[in-house]
Scaffold this motif. Structure first.
Motif, PDB file in Angstrom:
ATOM      1  N   UNK A 112      45.605   3.579 -11.613  1.00  0.00           N
ATOM      2  CA  UNK A 112      44.834   4.947 -11.040  1.00  0.00           C
ATOM      3  C   UNK A 112      42.733   4.462 -10.256  1.00  0.00           C
ATOM      4  N   UNK A 113      43.247   3.750  -9.211  1.00  0.00           N
ATOM      5  CA  UNK A 113      41.127   3.252  -8.745  1.00  0.00           C
ATOM      6  C   UNK A 113      41.546   2.140  -8.784  1.00  0.00           C
ATOM      7  N   UNK A 114      42.866   1.272  -9.843  1.00  0.00           N
ATOM      8  CA  UNK A 114      42.054  -0.620 -10.188  1.00  0.00           C
ATOM      9  C   UNK A 114      42.538  -0.824 -11.212  1.00  0.00           C
ATOM     10  N   UNK A 115      42.541   0.575 -11.716  1.00  0.00           N
ATOM     11  CA  UNK A 115      42.581   0.702 -13.829  1.00  0.00           C
ATOM     12  C   UNK A 115      44.016   0.387 -14.115  1.00  0.00           C
ATOM     13  N   UNK A 116      44.877   0.297 -15.464  1.00  0.00           N
ATOM     14  CA  UNK A 116      45.413   1.023 -16.022  1.00  0.00           C
ATOM     15  C   UNK A 116      45.367   2.109 -17.004  1.00  0.00           C
ATOM     16  N   UNK A 117      45.640   3.232 -16.957  1.00  0.00           N
ATOM     17  CA  UNK A 117      45.321   3.269 -17.790  1.00  0.00           C
ATOM     18  C   UNK A 117      46.686   3.809 -19.214  1.00  0.00           C
ATOM     19  N   UNK A 118      46.447   3.769 -20.746  1.00  0.00           N
ATOM     20  CA  UNK A 118      47.469   3.852 -21.455  1.00  0.00           C
ATOM     21  C   UNK A 118      47.396   5.120 -22.342  1.00  0.00           C
ATOM     22  N   UNK A 119      47.575   5.400 -22.733  1.00  0.00           N
ATOM     23  CA  UNK A 119      48.171   6.245 -23.934  1.00  0.00           C
ATOM     24  C   UNK A 119      47.454   5.955 -25.145  1.00  0.00           C
ATOM     25  N   UNK A 120      46.427   6.816 -25.533  1.00  0.00           N
ATOM     26  CA  UNK A 120      45.239   6.092 -26.464  1.00  0.00           C
ATOM     27  C   UNK A 120      46.243   5.745 -27.845  1.00  0.00           C
ATOM     28  N   UNK A 121      47.361   6.278 -28.249  1.00  0.00           N
ATOM     29  CA  UNK A 121      47.992   6.054 -29.680  1.00  0.00           C
ATOM     30  C   UNK A 121      49.017   4.510 -29.291  1.00  0.00           C
ATOM     31  N   UNK A 122      49.925   4.668 -28.627  1.00  0.00           N
ATOM     32  CA  UNK A 122      50.391   3.780 -28.257  1.00  0.00           C
ATOM     33  C   UNK A 122      49.789   1.831 -28.006  1.00  0.00           C
ATOM     34  N   UNK A 123      48.620   2.428 -26.710  1.00  0.00           N
ATOM     35  CA  UNK A 123      48.055   1.077 -26.565  1.00  0.00           C
ATOM     36  C   UNK A 123      46.587   0.848 -27.930  1.00  0.00           C
ATOM     37  N   UNK A 124      46.532   1.527 -29.491  1.00  0.00           N
ATOM     38  CA  UNK A 124      46.336   0.616 -30.111  1.00  0.00           C
ATOM     39  C   UNK A 124      47.341  -0.077 -31.017  1.00  0.00           C
ATOM     40  N   UNK A 125      48.119   0.986 -31.117  1.00  0.00           N
ATOM     41  CA  UNK A 125      49.048   0.258 -32.031  1.00  0.00           C
ATOM     42  C   UNK A 125      49.496  -1.312 -31.486  1.00  0.00           C
ATOM     43  N   UNK A 126      49.304  -1.381 -29.835  1.00  0.00           N
ATOM     44  CA  UNK A 126      49.964  -2.618 -29.291  1.00  0.00           C
ATOM     45  C   UNK A 126      48.562  -3.564 -29.132  1.00  0.00           C
ATOM     46  N   UNK A 127      47.566  -3.021 -30.065  1.00  0.00           N
ATOM     47  CA  UNK A 127      45.906  -4.080 -30.048  1.00  0.00           C
ATOM     48  C   UNK A 127      46.271  -4.030 -31.455  1.00  0.00           C
ATOM     49  N   UNK A 128      46.813  -4.059 -32.257  1.00  0.00           N
ATOM     50  CA  UNK A 128      47.242  -4.234 -33.146  1.00  0.00           C
ATOM     51  C   UNK A 128      46.191  -3.278 -34.575  1.00  0.00           C
ATOM     52  N   UNK A 129      46.293  -1.940 -33.992  1.00  0.00           N
ATOM     53  CA  UNK A 129      45.246  -1.837 -34.926  1.00  0.00           C
ATOM     54  C   UNK A 129      46.152  -0.373 -35.064  1.00  0.00           C
ATOM     55  N   UNK A 130      46.401  -0.529 -36.328  1.00  0.00           N
ATOM     56  CA  UNK A 130      46.982   0.807 -37.728  1.00  0.00           C
ATOM     57  C   UNK A 130      46.564   1.952 -37.738  1.00  0.00           C
ATOM     58  N   UNK A 131      48.046   2.831 -37.407  1.00  0.00           N
ATOM     59  CA  UNK A 131      47.915   4.495 -37.458  1.00  0.00           C
ATOM     60  C   UNK A 131      46.207   4.964 -37.930  1.00  0.00           C
ATOM     61  N   UNK A 132      46.467   5.339 -39.294  1.00  0.00           N
ATOM     62  CA  UNK A 132      45.414   5.323 -40.084  1.00  0.00           C
ATOM     63  C   UNK A 132      43.984   5.046 -39.374  1.00  0.00           C
ATOM     64  N   UNK A 133      43.840   3.784 -38.799  1.00  0.00           N
ATOM     65  CA  UNK A 133      42.284   3.569 -37.932  1.00  0.00           C
ATOM     66  C   UNK A 133      42.343   4.022 -36.813  1.00  0.00           C
ATOM     67  N   UNK A 134      43.576   4.890 -36.036  1.00  0.00           N
ATOM     68  CA  UNK A 134      43.108   5.642 -35.037  1.00  0.00           C
ATOM     69  C   UNK A 134      42.471   6.787 -35.648  1.00  0.00           C
ATOM     70  N   UNK A 135      41.162   7.704 -34.823  1.00  0.00           N
ATOM     71  CA  UNK A 135      41.129   8.655 -35.439  1.00  0.00           C
ATOM     72  C   UNK A 135      40.509   9.540 -33.928  1.00  0.00           C
ATOM     73  N   UNK A 136      39.993  10.617 -34.503  1.00  0.00           N
ATOM     74  CA  UNK A 136      40.002  11.713 -32.950  1.00  0.00           C
ATOM     75  C   UNK A 136      39.264  12.945 -33.461  1.00  0.00           C
ATOM     76  N   UNK A 137      37.362  12.989 -33.391  1.00  0.00           N
ATOM     77  CA  UNK A 137      37.049  13.707 -33.563  1.00  0.00           C
ATOM     78  C   UNK A 137      36.997  15.168 -32.665  1.00  0.00           C
ATOM     79  N   UNK A 138      37.797  16.456 -32.670  1.00  0.00           N
ATOM     80  CA  UNK A 138      38.147  17.057 -31.880  1.00  0.00           C
ATOM     81  C   UNK A 138      36.364  18.245 -31.402  1.00  0.00           C
ATOM     82  N   UNK A 139      35.293  17.547 -32.460  1.00  0.00           N
ATOM     83  CA  UNK A 139      34.201  18.422 -32.193  1.00  0.00           C
ATOM     84  C   UNK A 139      33.568  17.860 -31.408  1.00  0.00           C
TER      85      UNK A 139
END
Length: 787
Positions: free
Chosen positions: A688-715
């Protein structure tokens, strides 16, 4: 010896004493005897003191007074004129025939001529004799009193020589009708090598004569400093100078015959011919003063030898002959010649160019984060008289970390000034104002022109300033203004009010609680460095984001006498910064130390690898960041600068789960591969608008980040990705990307798609060091982790 037998009968006491005589005393009489005995004892003790401080009547019968004490040199000389003395004899204290002797000290005698050694003088100032004695009998000599006093003019006073240096004076009348005065004139005295110092004639009288013994100073012998020199009415100028030289002989004839004095000017200056001398004392005329000028050297002498100590003023003038060699400042003439003088150099003027300067003789040491701190006295001085012009200004500008006390206290200080002014030579009347938006510049507008011959000065004394917390080092004032002054001057050295120290720096692990660190100490640099005024009493030890105190540690005073109370721990708002706070209950009289004993920390998984730095804040240690005029110190309040900081631990364990991977995503497809293995995502990638968007969880895994180091603060709608020592945070619906605390503004926003967070993969890949490539034909995105 018989025994004493006491018999008591009411108020009577019978006492038998030796010889059998009976004495009867009442208690009252006994008491009076005891009192009298005590008084006698006290009088006996006090008598020696009274003898020193209050002479008896007979001791007060005569007194001696020096009427003149000329200075003479220590050379051998005949017929030297010494001083005069007066003997005052109180009324009715002597009888006819009373006498006293006069003895000169060693090195002095009355001369060798028998007929001119001593004698009765015709007046108090008669200088005929080596010792001339004059009698003023007052009313004792009146005709009507002569019969009762026995006064006879011919025989009333007899003077006779006893030895070459002693004589006897006899009084042949009584002075019952009035006091009497005897004048001793020591003229025509032979001198042979006396010692330096006062010359004292001893006067001895019999204790039965009614006169007292004593001594009287009749001269003073000097061997050096025979001529005294001083300069008055000196001026400061740019080319021509005048002064008045005062020359004073300490002994008669000191400046005569071949004697002379030479005054040599420094390089670049030459003398003009002096004016006519003005004789103040002595027996010479102005024509006897000889002055010769040879360029930079002025030679003074006398044509004739003075018989009396001579003092004269000599008008001087000189000029600048060579500006390249003439040095600015005091013009000092070197003194030489074959006459001994009391000085070897003499300031005869001050040379300089139009202008002035600003100086501070003694910079002070002050505390950062405090107000009402006194800096060194600032001296504004003209180079030469008349340099400053009315209505011109001198400005003094403080650096960003400091404010004048008046501008710290008020946004509109007007002409208020926290200090005082002291001026010399009429350079005063300066109006005070403050310029710049933050009022850092003190402007002095001069209203009084210096009309004196000497440079004027304006001293700013006891000047107070306030400094920002964290400021340290030299406090320099920048000098400027329309008077033409410029430069910088140091007014104080600023040191931390308190220091923060850690006993150790252990390595901690992220994601764990109750991790102990070493003791932390807070030490005052001076008494009352912890502030307790205007409601400012709090001390705060602030930890970085993601680090908290696991429990409230013990806080105690381990040195000094400061008092603390109300210790607590918490986190600061949404920043997730741990805080320990306490309050100063009493300021210190001696520098104190506060110890935080064995604190324990909890370290979140969001904390990056590296030092954990604790910062010391709060109004008790950073007073000026919380108080003061808002507009003038707004930047201090915005930054809330810490008073001190120290690393108390380090995070050395990187977040686990970082691996080397290669992932391929296809736009519009939920299928993707990681290292060749096919996986399925819940949301397909899109552009969109020349930028590629990926889902955060799968993008993080693709970047070598383990699941336990992917955090989301709803507040806060914040995504945190931890990869090794790197912590990246993206807040949804904003273009803010934070990497290890540094904020980066992206050109797109992070958003959600089908309730799943999608991220601009190029920005995240850049933050976490990944290679991103796009195949337009196949519409695939390849993400390859570089770690």
């Amino acid at each position: 010896m018989s025994d004493k037998i006491r018999q008591k009968d009411k108020n009577n006491i019978s006492v038998y004493i030796q010889g059998g005589e009976k004495k009867v005393m009442t208690k009252f009489n006994k008491k009076m005897i005891n009192v009298l005995a005590t008084a006698t004892l006290v009088a006996g003790v006090a008598a020696p003191i009274a003898a020193l401080t209050a002479p008896t009547a007979i001791h007060a019968s005569s007194s001696y007074q020096s009427l003149s004490t000329p200075s003479i040199n220590s050379d051998q000389q005949n017929n030297a004129v010494l001083g005069r003395a007066k003997v005052s004899i109180s009324q009715a204290s002597i009888a006819s025939g009373a006498s006293f002797t006069i003895t000169l000290p060693k090195g002095f005698d009355f001369g060798k001529s028998d007929n001119l050694q001593v004698g009765r003088a015709t007046s108090a100032t008669d200088a005929t004799y080596g010792l001339g004695v004059y009698l003023d009998a007052q009313d004792n000599a009146l005709e009507k009193n002569a019969a009762s006093t026995g006064y006879n003019e011919a025989t009333a006073l007899k003077v006779e020589k006893l030895t070459p240096n002693s004589a006897k004076v006899t009084l042949n009348f009584d002075n019952s009708k009035d006091t009497a005065d005897v004048y001793l004139n020591f003229a025509n005295i032979n001198v042979s090598g006396p010692s330096n110092g006062p010359v004292k004639a001893a006067i001895d009288a019999s204790s039965l004569s009614g006169l007292t013994s004593g001594e009287v100073t009749i001269a003073n012998v000097v061997s050096s400093g025979q001529v005294s020199l001083s300069a008055a009415d000196t001026v400061s100028n740019t080319d021509n100078f005048t002064a008045t030289l005062k020359v004073k002989e300490q002994t008669a004839g000191a400046l005569a015959n071949n004697n002379n004095i030479k005054l040599k000017l420094p390089s670049g200056f030459k003398w003009n011919a002096p004016g006519s001398a003005s004789i103040l004392f002595g027996d010479i005329t102005s024509g006897d003063v000889v002055s010769k000028v040879d360029g930079d050297t002025l030679t003074l002498s006398l044509k004739t030898k003075s018989n009396k100590e001579t003092t004269f003023n000599l008008p001087l003038s000189f000029y600048v002959d060579d500006e390249t060699n003439a040095k600015e400042g005091d013009v000092t003439a070197n003194i030489s010649g074959n006459t001994t003088t009391d000085v070897s150099s003499l300031v005869v003027g001050s040379y300089g160019q139009i202008g002035g300067g600003v100086s501070v003789a003694t910079p002070t040491t002050i505390l950062a984060g405090h107000d009402e701190q006194k800096i060194g006295d600032i001296v504004i001085k003209e180079s030469v008289a008349g340099s400053f012009v009315n209505n011109r200004t001198v400005t003094l500008r403080l650096p960003e970390g400091a404010r004048w006390q008046s501008t710290f206290e008020s946004n509109t200080p007007g002409s208020n000034f926290a200090g005082s002014f002291e001026n010399t030579n009429g350079l005063g009347g300066a109006d005070v104002s403050y310029t710049d938006s933050d009022k850092r510049t003190l402007r002095l507008t001069f209203k009084n022109v210096n009309s004196s011959k000497d440079p004027g000065t304006l001293k700013l004394k006891n000047v107070e300033v306030a400094t920002q917390p964290g400021f340290s080092g030299d406090l320099n004032v920048e000098v400027a203004g329309s008077q033409g002054l410029s430069g910088n001057v140091k007014v104080a050295t600023v040191k931390q009010a308190v220091t923060l120290a850690a006993a150790s720096k252990p390595t901690l692990t992220i994601g764990l609680g109750d991790q102990q660190v070493g003791d932390i100490t807070i030490t005052e640099a001076a008494k009352e460095a912890f502030v307790k005024k205007d409601g400012s009493r709090e001390v705060v030890l602030e930890l970085p984001t993601g680090v908290r105190f696991a429990s409230t540690p013990e806080v105690k005073v381990t040195a000094g006498d400061v008092k603390v109370k109300s210790v607590s721990t918490d986190t600061y708002g949404e920043s997730n910064k741990g805080r320990l706070s306490f309050y100063i209950d009493s300021e210190s009289a001696t520098p104190s130390t506060i110890t935080i004993t064995a604190p324990k920390l909890t370290v979140d998984r969001t904390v990056a690898q590296g030092d954990i730095v604790a910062k010391l804040k709060g109004s008790a240690v950073s007073y000026t960041a919380y108080k003061g005029a808002t507009e003038n110190t707004q930047n201090w309040k915005d930054n809330n600068t810490a008073a001190a900081e120290v690393a108390i631990a380090t995070v050395g364990t990187p977040a686990p789960g970082a691996t080397s991977t290669k992932a391929v995503f296809t736009l519009g497809s939920t299928s993707y591969t990681v290292d060749g293995q096919t996986k399925t995502a819940e949301v397909a990638p899109y552009a969109e608008n020349g930028r590629t968007y990926l889902p955060v969880r799968y993008a993080a895994e693709a970047l070598g980040v383990s699941a336990q180091n992917i955090l989301f603060d709803k507040a806060t709608s914040t995504v945190t990705l931890i990869k090794g020592s790197t912590v990246a945070q993206i807040k949804l619906n904003t273009n803010l990307l934070t990497v290890n605390g540094s904020v980066i503004r992206m050109d797109v926003k992070a958003v959600t798609n089908k309730n799943r967070t999608v991220l601009p993969i190029s920005w995240v890949g850049r933050a976490l060091d990944a290679s991103i490539s796009y195949d337009a034909t196949a519409k695939t995105v390849t993400v390859e982790n570089n770690k």
